[in-house]
Design a protein around this motif. Structure first.
Motif: not given
Length: 90
Positions: A63-72
């Protein structure tokens, strides 16, 4: 070697009765996935409300990364919190 079943080392082994609702967000590739599933089972067995959400192919701290999964996941966390705060204050 330290006994890992001491609740000060691992909360999975603590007294889990009377906890507030818990959201566990973990990736399927997280090294702590088994610990999170064990915690969810123990909280539920102690009568607590627990929501375990496992995100596919996500690593530890995703969740600390800038990915689509983290944003979700972050969106899901925000919604989970909003449901509890607005429901509690209504």
């Amino acid at each position: 070697m330290t006994d890992r079943t001491v609740h000060d080392i691992s909360p999975v082994y603590g007294d889990l009765r009377g906890l507030c609702p818990i959201l566990l967000v973990v990736g399927s590739s997280d090294i702590l996935l088994e610990d999170n599933t064990a915690m969810a089972a123990r909280v539920s067995a102690a009568g607590g409300e627990v929501d375990l959400r496992i995100y596919p192919e996500a690593p530890h701290a995703f969740t600390s990364r800038s990915t689509g999964m983290a944003k979700a996941a972050l969106h899901d966390i925000e919604c989970w919190l909003a449901d509890r705060f607005f429901t509690a204050s209504s």
